[in-house]
Design a protein around this motif. Structure first.
Motif, mmCIF file in Angstrom:
data_model
loop_
_atom_site.group_PDB
_atom_site.id
_atom_site.type_symbol
_atom_site.label_atom_id
_atom_site.label_comp_id
_atom_site.label_asym_id
_atom_site.label_seq_id
_atom_site.Cartn_x
_atom_site.Cartn_y
_atom_site.Cartn_z
ATOM 1 N N LEU A 180 109.949 51.082 85.984
ATOM 2 C CA LEU A 180 108.725 51.824 85.703
ATOM 3 C C LEU A 180 108.991 52.915 84.678
ATOM 4 O O LEU A 180 108.206 53.121 83.749
ATOM 5 N N LEU A 181 110.104 53.632 84.846
ATOM 6 C CA LEU A 181 110.405 54.736 83.945
ATOM 7 C C LEU A 181 110.656 54.243 82.524
ATOM 8 O O LEU A 181 110.216 54.876 81.556
ATOM 9 N N GLU A 182 111.336 53.128 82.385
ATOM 10 C CA GLU A 182 111.596 52.586 81.052
ATOM 11 C C GLU A 182 110.300 52.163 80.374
ATOM 12 O O GLU A 182 110.108 52.368 79.172
ATOM 13 N N ALA A 183 109.377 51.574 81.130
ATOM 14 C CA ALA A 183 108.102 51.130 80.564
ATOM 15 C C ALA A 183 107.219 52.301 80.168
ATOM 16 O O ALA A 183 106.305 52.156 79.346
ATOM 17 N N LEU A 184 107.474 53.488 80.739
ATOM 18 C CA LEU A 184 106.655 54.660 80.430
ATOM 19 C C LEU A 184 106.861 55.125 78.989
ATOM 20 O O LEU A 184 106.070 55.928 78.483
ATOM 21 N N GLY A 185 107.886 54.594 78.327
ATOM 22 C CA GLY A 185 108.099 54.946 76.924
ATOM 23 C C GLY A 185 106.943 54.546 76.031
ATOM 24 O O GLY A 185 106.728 55.149 74.976
ATOM 25 N N THR A 186 106.156 53.537 76.463
ATOM 26 C CA THR A 186 105.008 53.081 75.665
ATOM 27 C C THR A 186 103.724 53.085 76.485
ATOM 28 O O THR A 186 102.823 52.275 76.243
ATOM 29 N N ALA A 187 103.635 53.970 77.468
ATOM 30 C CA ALA A 187 102.448 53.989 78.336
ATOM 31 C C ALA A 187 102.211 55.392 78.876
ATOM 32 O O ALA A 187 103.074 56.274 78.786
ATOM 33 N N ASP A 188 101.020 55.576 79.430
ATOM 34 C CA ASP A 188 100.678 56.834 80.109
ATOM 35 C C ASP A 188 100.790 56.684 81.625
ATOM 36 O O ASP A 188 101.051 57.653 82.330
ATOM 37 N N LEU A 189 100.556 55.471 82.106
ATOM 38 C CA LEU A 189 100.693 55.144 83.523
ATOM 39 C C LEU A 189 101.359 53.785 83.620
ATOM 40 O O LEU A 189 100.967 52.842 82.928
ATOM 41 N N VAL A 190 102.384 53.681 84.473
ATOM 42 C CA VAL A 190 103.044 52.399 84.726
ATOM 43 C C VAL A 190 102.944 52.092 86.213
ATOM 44 O O VAL A 190 103.223 52.940 87.062
ATOM 45 N N ILE A 191 102.523 50.866 86.520
ATOM 46 C CA ILE A 191 102.344 50.411 87.897
ATOM 47 C C ILE A 191 103.388 49.357 88.221
ATOM 48 O O ILE A 191 103.572 48.402 87.467
ATOM 49 N N GLY A 192 104.072 49.517 89.345
ATOM 50 C CA GLY A 192 104.955 48.485 89.870
ATOM 51 C C GLY A 192 104.093 47.446 90.565
ATOM 52 O O GLY A 192 103.522 47.711 91.618
ATOM 53 N N SER A 193 103.980 46.261 89.966
ATOM 54 C CA SER A 193 102.981 45.286 90.387
ATOM 55 C C SER A 193 103.580 44.108 91.153
ATOM 56 O O SER A 193 104.597 43.537 90.753
ATOM 57 N N ARG A 194 102.873 43.737 92.219
ATOM 58 C CA ARG A 194 103.240 42.553 92.996
ATOM 59 C C ARG A 194 102.681 41.287 92.382
ATOM 60 O O ARG A 194 103.194 40.190 92.650
ATOM 61 N N TRP A 195 101.623 41.406 91.577
ATOM 62 C CA TRP A 195 100.845 40.230 91.194
ATOM 63 C C TRP A 195 100.903 39.878 89.717
ATOM 64 O O TRP A 195 100.060 39.148 89.221
ATOM 65 N N VAL A 196 101.885 40.413 88.990
ATOM 66 C CA VAL A 196 102.144 39.946 87.638
ATOM 67 C C VAL A 196 103.331 38.980 87.701
ATOM 68 O O VAL A 196 104.066 38.957 88.697
ATOM 69 N N PRO A 197 103.526 38.139 86.674
ATOM 70 C CA PRO A 197 104.674 37.227 86.689
ATOM 71 C C PRO A 197 105.981 37.976 86.928
ATOM 72 O O PRO A 197 106.265 38.985 86.277
ATOM 73 N N GLY A 198 106.760 37.494 87.878
ATOM 74 C CA GLY A 198 108.006 38.154 88.250
ATOM 75 C C GLY A 198 107.876 39.049 89.459
ATOM 76 O O GLY A 198 108.880 39.409 90.086
ATOM 77 N N GLY A 199 106.648 39.442 89.805
ATOM 78 C CA GLY A 199 106.420 40.252 90.998
ATOM 79 C C GLY A 199 106.386 39.378 92.249
ATOM 80 O O GLY A 199 106.128 38.173 92.172
ATOM 81 N N SER A 200 106.628 39.990 93.405
ATOM 82 C CA SER A 200 106.659 39.205 94.638
ATOM 83 C C SER A 200 106.491 40.110 95.853
ATOM 84 O O SER A 200 106.593 41.337 95.760
ATOM 85 N N VAL A 201 106.216 39.490 96.995
ATOM 86 C CA VAL A 201 106.176 40.201 98.270
ATOM 87 C C VAL A 201 107.101 39.488 99.241
ATOM 88 O O VAL A 201 107.302 38.270 99.160
ATOM 89 N N VAL A 202 107.683 40.253 100.163
ATOM 90 C CA VAL A 202 108.617 39.717 101.152
ATOM 91 C C VAL A 202 108.101 40.034 102.547
ATOM 92 O O VAL A 202 107.705 41.171 102.827
ATOM 93 N N ASN A 203 108.083 39.015 103.390
ATOM 94 C CA ASN A 203 107.710 39.157 104.812
ATOM 95 C C ASN A 203 106.243 39.500 105.026
ATOM 96 O O ASN A 203 105.892 40.177 105.995
ATOM 97 N N TRP A 204 105.400 39.044 104.134
ATOM 98 C CA TRP A 204 103.958 39.194 104.319
ATOM 99 C C TRP A 204 103.368 37.903 104.858
ATOM 100 O O TRP A 204 103.682 36.818 104.345
#
Length: 255
Positions: A120-144
């Motif tokens: 998230l911190l690295e992505a903030l170099g080109t953003a004002d808000l960065v979200i850690g997302s479960r639902w973009v490619p590469g995101g996932s949930v465990v034990n749901w």
């Protein structure tokens, strides 16, 4: 799997300045020392602010002990349980007054992995808000369970369609903001006290013309303690979102 990366030096990522992660708590005594310790090890340059809503299980005492042992851990005690959004608004206000350049948010139960905070911190170099997302490619949930995943995916689809925002995980609670973003959206006017707060803030950022990015994370269901999310809470959040969407559409038609 958690990333094995830490960063040192002047700020956790070059050019970001002072960073603090706000962690709201209510009855998280079993998790707090564990998650704060992981955060401090993963990102030694990042401070932690615990915002406790007068937890009856002694979470506030645990937080005070952590702060006494580590000058980069701070505690804000609130007098009563006022909701997730209200706790974050209080914590963000504290961090702005303290002069932090980057202000983040993270759950206390371990569902958000501090070892992935650098994404998230690295992505903030080109953003004002960065979200850690479960639902973009590469995101996932465990034990749901499938039902909960369907509820979250469906809720986020509803948000995108009704509010007209291009964010895959508008309800996510693992985020980092530049201070200028929080100043621009006028925190003092935020009235969302529950989980709908997350959708409220990302919508305000987009309406203000700020840059919002999503990066993939692995979300892990809590192991200790009880989840604060329930079907009733989810329904109430969708009701509020529906009211916002319909009001905005009416305003557009009226104009």
């Amino acid at each position: 799997m958690a990333d094995e990366q830490t960063t040192n030096g002047d700020g956790p990522v070059a050019g970001l300045g002072r960073v603090v992660i706000v962690v709201p708590t209510y009855n998280e005594a079993a998790n707090l020392a564990w998650i704060v310790g992981r955060t401090r090890r993963a990102q030694p340059g990042v401070d932690v602010l615990v915002v406790d809503d007068n937890s009856p299980d002694g979470t506030g005492t645990v937080a005070d002990e952590l702060a006494a042992a580590d000058s980069q851990v701070h505690v804000l005690h609130r007098t009563a349980k006022g909701g997730l959004g209200a706790a974050y608004v209080a914590g963000f206000g504290w961090a702005l007054r303290a002069g932090y350049d980057v202000i983040g948010e993270m759950d206390a139960d371990g569902s958000h992995q501090p070892e992935q905070l650098h994404r998230l911190l690295e992505a903030l170099g080109t953003a004002d808000l960065v979200i850690g997302s479960r639902w973009v490619p590469g995101g996932s949930v465990v034990n749901w369970p499938r039902r909960r995943e369907a509820l979250s995916r469906g809720g986020n689809l509803y948000v995108r369609l009704l509010l007209g925002i291009d964010v895959r995980d508008a309800t996510a609670g693992f985020r980092v903001f530049r201070r200028e973003a929080l100043e621009k959206i006028d925190l003092a006017s935020v009235r969302s006290t529950g989980y709908v707060f997350q959708t409220d803030l990302v919508t305000r950022c987009l309406r203000a013309g700020l840059v919002v990015r999503e990066v993939p994370i692995e979300f892990i269901e809590r192991v200790h303690g009880d989840s604060k999310m329930s079907g009733q809470v989810a329904v109430e959040s969708l009701k509020r979102i529906t009211q916002w969407g319909l009001r905005e559409r009416w305003d557009r038609w009226a104009r």
